[in-house]
Design a protein around this motif. Structure first.
Motif, mmCIF file in Angstrom:
data_model
loop_
_atom_site.group_PDB
_atom_site.id
_atom_site.type_symbol
_atom_site.label_atom_id
_atom_site.label_comp_id
_atom_site.label_asym_id
_atom_site.label_seq_id
_atom_site.Cartn_x
_atom_site.Cartn_y
_atom_site.Cartn_z
ATOM 1 N N GLY A 110 -60.441 1.390 -16.430
ATOM 2 C CA GLY A 110 -60.829 2.715 -16.894
ATOM 3 C C GLY A 110 -60.306 3.890 -16.110
ATOM 4 O O GLY A 110 -60.873 4.985 -16.196
ATOM 5 N N ALA A 111 -59.213 3.735 -15.337
ATOM 6 C CA ALA A 111 -58.614 4.886 -14.657
ATOM 7 C C ALA A 111 -58.192 5.912 -15.700
ATOM 8 O O ALA A 111 -57.589 5.580 -16.716
ATOM 9 C CB ALA A 111 -57.420 4.449 -13.817
ATOM 10 N N ASP A 112 -58.516 7.180 -15.464
ATOM 11 C CA ASP A 112 -58.356 8.206 -16.491
ATOM 12 C C ASP A 112 -57.052 8.992 -16.405
ATOM 13 O O ASP A 112 -56.529 9.445 -17.424
ATOM 14 C CB ASP A 112 -59.516 9.209 -16.408
ATOM 15 N N ILE A 113 -56.530 9.190 -15.185
ATOM 16 C CA ILE A 113 -55.407 10.112 -15.039
ATOM 17 C C ILE A 113 -54.639 9.810 -13.764
ATOM 18 O O ILE A 113 -55.187 9.285 -12.791
ATOM 19 C CB ILE A 113 -55.920 11.576 -15.021
ATOM 20 N N PHE A 114 -53.352 10.144 -13.784
ATOM 21 C CA PHE A 114 -52.469 10.025 -12.622
ATOM 22 C C PHE A 114 -52.053 11.434 -12.239
ATOM 23 O O PHE A 114 -51.559 12.195 -13.074
ATOM 24 C CB PHE A 114 -51.261 9.177 -13.001
ATOM 25 N N ILE A 115 -52.270 11.822 -10.980
ATOM 26 C CA ILE A 115 -51.972 13.185 -10.541
ATOM 27 C C ILE A 115 -50.936 13.170 -9.429
ATOM 28 O O ILE A 115 -51.097 12.481 -8.426
ATOM 29 C CB ILE A 115 -53.240 13.904 -10.051
ATOM 30 N N ASP A 116 -49.874 13.939 -9.633
ATOM 31 C CA ASP A 116 -48.854 14.111 -8.608
ATOM 32 C C ASP A 116 -48.882 15.566 -8.153
ATOM 33 O O ASP A 116 -48.961 16.483 -8.987
ATOM 34 C CB ASP A 116 -47.471 13.757 -9.162
ATOM 35 N N VAL A 117 -48.841 15.791 -6.845
ATOM 36 C CA VAL A 117 -48.864 17.136 -6.275
ATOM 37 C C VAL A 117 -47.678 17.282 -5.338
ATOM 38 O O VAL A 117 -47.384 16.382 -4.552
ATOM 39 C CB VAL A 117 -50.173 17.388 -5.490
ATOM 40 N N GLY A 118 -46.972 18.407 -5.433
ATOM 41 C CA GLY A 118 -45.858 18.600 -4.506
ATOM 42 C C GLY A 118 -44.878 19.647 -4.978
ATOM 43 O O GLY A 118 -45.207 20.504 -5.817
ATOM 44 N N GLN A 119 -43.677 19.583 -4.451
ATOM 45 C CA GLN A 119 -42.628 20.508 -4.825
ATOM 46 C C GLN A 119 -41.908 20.010 -6.077
ATOM 47 O O GLN A 119 -41.670 18.805 -6.224
ATOM 48 C CB GLN A 119 -41.626 20.662 -3.680
ATOM 49 N N LYS A 120 -41.562 20.934 -6.939
ATOM 50 C CA LYS A 120 -40.847 20.564 -8.157
ATOM 51 C C LYS A 120 -39.468 20.026 -7.789
ATOM 52 O O LYS A 120 -38.716 20.650 -7.046
ATOM 53 C CB LYS A 120 -40.696 21.783 -9.062
ATOM 54 N N THR A 121 -39.182 18.866 -8.318
ATOM 55 C CA THR A 121 -37.909 18.207 -8.043
ATOM 56 C C THR A 121 -37.283 17.766 -9.357
ATOM 57 O O THR A 121 -37.994 17.384 -10.292
ATOM 58 C CB THR A 121 -38.126 16.968 -7.145
ATOM 59 N N GLU A 122 -35.982 17.830 -9.443
ATOM 60 C CA GLU A 122 -35.288 17.432 -10.671
ATOM 61 C C GLU A 122 -35.638 15.996 -11.040
ATOM 62 O O GLU A 122 -35.598 15.090 -10.215
ATOM 63 C CB GLU A 122 -33.775 17.560 -10.469
ATOM 64 N N GLY A 123 -36.032 15.808 -12.289
ATOM 65 C CA GLY A 123 -36.334 14.478 -12.793
ATOM 66 C C GLY A 123 -37.783 14.067 -12.692
ATOM 67 O O GLY A 123 -38.171 13.010 -13.206
ATOM 68 N N ILE A 124 -38.632 14.905 -12.092
ATOM 69 C CA ILE A 124 -40.030 14.508 -11.910
ATOM 70 C C ILE A 124 -40.755 14.397 -13.253
ATOM 71 O O ILE A 124 -41.563 13.494 -13.463
ATOM 72 C CB ILE A 124 -40.769 15.489 -10.971
ATOM 73 N N GLY A 125 -40.433 15.287 -14.192
ATOM 74 C CA GLY A 125 -41.070 15.232 -15.508
ATOM 75 C C GLY A 125 -40.768 13.934 -16.233
ATOM 76 O O GLY A 125 -41.665 13.297 -16.799
ATOM 77 N N GLU A 126 -39.509 13.534 -16.194
ATOM 78 C CA GLU A 126 -39.110 12.287 -16.849
ATOM 79 C C GLU A 126 -39.784 11.089 -16.185
ATOM 80 O O GLU A 126 -40.192 10.136 -16.860
ATOM 81 C CB GLU A 126 -37.587 12.127 -16.794
ATOM 82 N N SER A 127 -39.909 11.131 -14.873
ATOM 83 C CA SER A 127 -40.556 10.027 -14.157
ATOM 84 C C SER A 127 -42.033 9.926 -14.526
ATOM 85 O O SER A 127 -42.558 8.818 -14.696
ATOM 86 C CB SER A 127 -40.415 10.229 -12.644
ATOM 87 N N LEU A 128 -42.690 11.064 -14.679
ATOM 88 C CA LEU A 128 -44.100 11.050 -15.063
ATOM 89 C C LEU A 128 -44.270 10.566 -16.500
ATOM 90 O O LEU A 128 -45.207 9.818 -16.807
ATOM 91 C CB LEU A 128 -44.705 12.449 -14.889
ATOM 92 N N ASP A 129 -43.380 10.985 -17.373
ATOM 93 C CA ASP A 129 -43.433 10.511 -18.759
ATOM 94 C C ASP A 129 -43.248 8.994 -18.820
ATOM 95 O O ASP A 129 -43.912 8.300 -19.597
ATOM 96 C CB ASP A 129 -42.357 11.198 -19.602
ATOM 97 N N GLU A 130 -42.339 8.487 -18.000
ATOM 98 C CA GLU A 130 -42.095 7.046 -17.957
ATOM 99 C C GLU A 130 -43.331 6.316 -17.427
ATOM 100 O O GLU A 130 -43.682 5.235 -17.916
ATOM 101 C CB GLU A 130 -40.882 6.758 -17.071
ATOM 102 N N PHE A 131 -43.986 6.903 -16.417
ATOM 103 C CA PHE A 131 -45.206 6.292 -15.888
ATOM 104 C C PHE A 131 -46.253 6.157 -16.992
ATOM 105 O O PHE A 131 -46.892 5.107 -17.147
ATOM 106 C CB PHE A 131 -45.767 7.138 -14.741
ATOM 107 N N THR A 132 -46.440 7.222 -17.772
ATOM 108 C CA THR A 132 -47.424 7.197 -18.848
ATOM 109 C C THR A 132 -47.044 6.187 -19.924
ATOM 110 O O THR A 132 -47.895 5.481 -20.469
ATOM 111 C CB THR A 132 -47.575 8.599 -19.465
#
Length: 395
Positions: free
Chosen positions: A117-139
């Protein structure tokens, strides 16, 4: 006949109402949140468990109720048993980090948490190229929604805590943390308008003849942000060579040349086991002629309590170091009781009552050297500092 038609009509009306209510209930089960990459993410209305991505996300999330944590990213910080006993008691699994140099995600552990039942994955930090795609892949792989919260500048620190509060449904706590950190940042900015910046250098690691020195600001601010705690208050005499890492590596001859030419008024050295870096530096006679050494302006940065006060990577915990550094460099401008303010920080951020003895133990090797004989004075004081720390730990 009219009566039977009326009953049918009522029954149909009842079904329609039920359907509307069910649709409304289903709609309320999720909500949308726009993260700092501009991604619109569907989130559960109620968040119970969060998977943090790496150390930085964890350092932010511990400011909220520990029960939100489903894992501990890359692991708990040193001395968590002492400073974060509620978090340590949870025996959280490691799930890794989504995006940093060498970072990997333990998807086997993530999938087990998803099933629980884990609800969400949260990443905090500096914006880096490719981070959005990596998060989409995680989901896509895990089925767990993922969000990114930016901490790319000092100004973004307060708002990042406010956004986490919004995600968790802890708006009051988020606003409390936002106001607290925003007030300190405003205090720093206002105070620095009335002073002339001094010069400083920070040593992160001493490994034999290799020195890892914290660089200054790059044009793209990549390493500059990591030096925020120091660079806000002093002109860093070291120019960055590389954008990432613990700091640029210099040999002894180069360090001696830079320090002799620039002669920083203050030198800060990252904490280390048994104060080894601090001892190595001050016991090296080659540095004895530096103004910082002669004037007793060499300070060890408290570390592993539970995070280094200047925060590497930089985060909300950097505010603690800034409170301390500002008072050291400009006591007439930032004329508060540093011990009292740091104790307040610990209480506000992790609800920990930092005692006077604990504060003294953390900072006893971070005080001006006695005169005459500054180096000998500091080294002699290390034994007393170690004794205070032992006694403080037993209280």
């Amino acid at each position: 006949m009219k009566h039977s038609v009326s009953l049918v009509s009522l029954f149909v009306l009842f079904l329609l109402i039920c359907g509307i209510c069910a649709s409304a209930a289903a709609a309320e089960e999720t909500r949308t949140f726009t993260d700092d990459l501009g991604r619109t993410v569907e989130l559960p209305v109620t968040i119970d468990k969060v998977i943090p991505s790496g150390h930085l996300a964890l350092s932010v999330l511990i400011a909220y109720d520990p029960e939100y944590l489903a894992s501990c990213g890359d692991g708990l910080p040193a001395n968590a048993d002492r400073y974060l006993p509620e978090v340590a008691a949870l025996n959280l699994p490691k799930t890794g980090a989504i995006f940093y140099s060498g970072g990997t995600v333990n998807y086997e552990e993530v999938m087990q948490l998803a099933a629980r039942g884990a609800d969400i994955f949260i990443d905090v930090g500096q914006k880096t190229e490719g981070i959005g795609e990596s998060l989409d892949e995680f989901t896509r792989i895990s089925g767990i929604p993922s969000v990114f919260i930016s901490q790319n500048s000092l100004a973004e620190i307060p708002s990042s805590y406010r956004k986490i509060g919004e995600i968790l449904g802890e708006n009051e706590r988020g606003e409390e943390l936002y106001a607290y950190m925003k007030n300190w940042i405003d205090t720093f900015e206002t105070g620095m308008q009335s002073v002339n910046k001094t010069t400083a250098a920070q040593i992160n690691v001493i490994d034999g003849n290799n020195y890892y020195l914290l660089g200054g600001f790059n044009e793209d601010k990549s390493l500059g942000y990591q030096s925020t705690a120091l660079s806000t208050f002093a002109d860093n005499v070291i120019a960055a060579k590389t954008p990432k890492g613990l700091g640029d590596i210099y040999g002894m001859e180069t360090v001696l040349r830079i320090f002799s030419e620039k002669d920083p008024e203050y030198i800060f050295i990252a904490g280390s086991p048994e104060h080894r870096y601090f001892r190595d530096f001050l016991s090296n006679s080659s540095f004895a002629g530096l103004s910082a050494v002669k004037n007793g302006h060499v300070y060890e940065i408290p570390k592993d309590c539970p995070y280094i006060w200047t925060a590497m990577p930089f985060s909300g915990w950097g505010i603690c170091g800034m409170i301390w550094i500002a008072n050291i460099l400009y006591p007439e401008t930032f004329n508060y009781d540093a011990k009292e303010k740091v104790q307040e920080f610990y209480q506000k951020m992790i609800r920990y009552n930092l005692t006077d003895a604990e504060y003294d133990a953390l900072t006893n090797v971070s005080v001006p050297a006695s005169t005459p004989g500054p180096v000998a004075g500091v080294l002699a004081g290390l034994a007393a500092a170690a004794l205070v720390f032992v006694r403080g730990g037993k209280e």
